[in-house]
Every structure is written in C-alpha cells, then in structure tokens.
Write an enzyme that holds these catalytic residues in place. Sequence first.
Site, PDB file in Angstrom:
ATOM      1  N   GLU A 137       0.723   5.900 -10.658  1.00  0.00           N
ATOM      2  CA  GLU A 137      -0.361   5.105  -9.832  1.00  0.00           C
ATOM      3  C   GLU A 137      -1.398   5.650 -10.822  1.00  0.00           C
ATOM      4  OE1 GLU A 137      -0.609   8.036  -6.323  1.00  0.00           O
ATOM      5  OE2 GLU A 137      -0.825   6.357  -5.271  1.00  0.00           O
ATOM      6  N   ASP A 152     -10.241   4.864   4.314  1.00  0.00           N
ATOM      7  CA  ASP A 152     -11.089   3.622   3.252  1.00  0.00           C
ATOM      8  C   ASP A 152      -9.327   3.764   2.717  1.00  0.00           C
ATOM      9  OD1 ASP A 152     -10.216   6.129   2.073  1.00  0.00           O
ATOM     10  OD2 ASP A 152     -12.237   6.351   1.078  1.00  0.00           O
ATOM     11  N   GLU A 162      -7.623   6.563   2.134  1.00  0.00           N
ATOM     12  CA  GLU A 162      -7.305   7.333   3.285  1.00  0.00           C
ATOM     13  C   GLU A 162      -7.905   8.884   3.418  1.00  0.00           C
ATOM     14  OE1 GLU A 162      -2.883   5.138   3.506  1.00  0.00           O
ATOM     15  OE2 GLU A 162      -2.501   6.486   1.946  1.00  0.00           O
TER      16      GLU A 162
END
Length: 381
Positions: free
Chosen positions: A329, A170, A173
């Site tokens: 992130e 997905d 990963e």
Amino acid sequence: MTALTTPVGTDALADLARSSVSLITSLQHPSGAYPASPSFSAYQGYSWFRDGAFIADGVSSAGAVDSASRFFDWCQQMLVERRSRITEIVEAAAAGRPLPDDRMLPTRFTMEGAEGDDDWWDFQTDGYGTWVWAAVAHAERHGLDIARWRDGIALSVDYLAATWSRPCYDWWEEHREQVHVSTLLCIVAGLEAAVRSAAVDGDRADAARGAAAAARDLVTRRGVHDGHLSKWLGSTDVDGSLSAAIAPLGVIDATSPLGRASIRAVDDALDVEGGVHRFSFDTFYGGGQWPLLSCMLGLAYAAAGDRPAALARLQWAARTVTPEGYLPEQVPDHLLAPERRAEWVERWGGVATPLLWSHAMFVRLAVELGVITPEAAGEGA
Ligand code: BGC
C-alpha cells in the site's frame, strides 16, 4: 520531482504487470468481490467499491474480461439487495428531510455481501460513482452490453443524485466534515458514464445530467485554488487522488489549463523522486509514498502526452515490489511523519501487502504505456 535511478527493464516491468493480473484474478472471491488485501488485519475479508472499481478497470484493460464483469455483477448485487434502503434515502432527501449518515450505504462489504460487524469509517460516496464509470468503460472497451448492469447503475444514479453534495469521508476515510473534490469527480465520472452509455434514460438520465453538471459547477467555483484542483471545497492543498480525475477517470482534460495545473501541483507538493504521498499532512503509517498514486500521476502524465514522466512513475512503483512479487500500500522511503509510524504498526501490523489496488494501478499504467498488450488473460470473455 523525478530521480535519476537505475531504470527497471521493460521485461521486468511486463513480468510484474502480468503477475499482477494473475495475483488479482487468483484472489478474487467466487462471489466476484476483490479483497482489498488478503492478509492485512484491518482489511481482511472486505471488498471496497473504490478499490474494486479501480482493480476491475485495471484487469479489464489487460484483457481479464470475465473477472471484471464478475466484480460488476457483485456491485450490482450489493445495490439490488439494498433497493428499499436506497428508496428510503431518495424519498427522505426529496422531502427535504435527508437521513443521517449512519443510514447511508456502506463503503465496504464482506466478500459474501454482508456489512460486517467491525466499525468502519462508513459513508463515502465516491465508490458508487467509480464502479459505474468502470463498468461503462469496461463495456465500451470490450463491446459488452451495458444492459447487464442496468439495475445497479440505475440504483447508483438514484443514490448519488440524492446524496452527491453531502459531506462524507474521503478516499482515505478521513475528514467527514468536508466535501472532497476527488469524491465529487468520481461521482461526476459515474453519472456522466451512466448517461453516455444509455444505461439510464428519461427522468433518471435528466437527474444524472443535472447532478453531474451541478457537481462540476461546484468544483469550478469552490474546488479550485490557484488554478489547480484542491483537496476539498475551500482548501488550498492538493491530494494525490486528484490525478485520477484526469486519468483514468478522464473527467478533467489533461491538456486543459486546469488539468495541467493540477498535475503540476500534485507533482510539486506530493511527489518525491517518483513516489507520491496522499497529502502533505498524512500521518498514516508515518505518511509514506503510495505506488497506486504514483501510477495515477503517471496515467495523468500519459494523458497529457508526457510519456517519460509517466514511465518514471511506473518504474518507481516497480521498485517497491517485495521479494515475493507483492506491491504494498505504501513504502517508508520518505516519511512525512516518521514519529507516527510505530503506532500503526502496533495497531494493525505491517503495511498492507499485497494491496490489490496497487497491483491494478500498475497494470493500468503498464497497459497505457504499451509495456504489456491486452490479452485474453487466460479466461473466457
Ligand atoms: C485507504 C482506503 C482504501 C482501504 C482499503 C484504507 O487505508 O485509506 O482508500 O479503500 O484502505 O484498501
């Protein structure tokens, strides 16, 4: 769930949006590829179709026309250079003998277009749909001729029409054994954009239409739980990536019962004070909150007409900025699995910062909310 915190002023939001566009364009490789993160050990030297497509869409929305176009040129080059491999994949699938996952196209490439020597969780199909969607959206937004990317779009359509229903990793990963709803909807976005733009015609357009309709049907039958989109076929969970299907991808109408229920489900399950988690059992770096997902939920809220909720996510994302002006992130303010953070710091170092995809989603939402207006971004179109 949104928190009452001191709001970030409009000027500060606009400054961060503008500096984000500059950061992204300054880090773009001469090949056109966008690095995922310039300094993070595990990502260094690589460009992902997924990240890059959203990055290009973000800077395109802010007026960086040439930068986005050059990224799409690079995507096309990656595909054209692998034309014979795509033909083998398509022919094997048509003959009822699909090739194994390790013969599929990779998820990321080096800036120069190689596949790199590092092991990765390859075979993810979403990016091949997302870049097509982003290229078409870019051409429509700026009145460009889609013919420039016709070869790459045609190859992507062939590849996706042959592979769309296969289980694969997905967005995160993970879970290669599942068919992921976000992945399917990225593919739908790409295939429908290819048809709409007339970049493909004849049998290829029919194949694109057929695959997109079948993928939509599969999502409706097996990718919806309790009225909302689910993480993978048959799952009862949600995933933060599902907001993107509503906006910016626009494949699920934000005001439809499915759109509204999905926004509510992502907010209820994954949003803590404006910061959105990837999914409820995330352990990567302890499972923190991702600015890019907050901005995607913000875009979905904006599409549904809820501007205050959208602005609250932009504000939350702005508060994650480092003193250097970088968006990470993820942030560790609310961890789902705090005991799992240290192992990742030991393995890969601190969280990827800056993450260009975070900056791009911030820009995209800032433009959507009128915090900045699209401008020429200092380059020739
Ligand atoms: C994320 C991917 C992303 C990659 C590069 C991974 O940790 O799970 O979604 O494409 O980083 O940013």
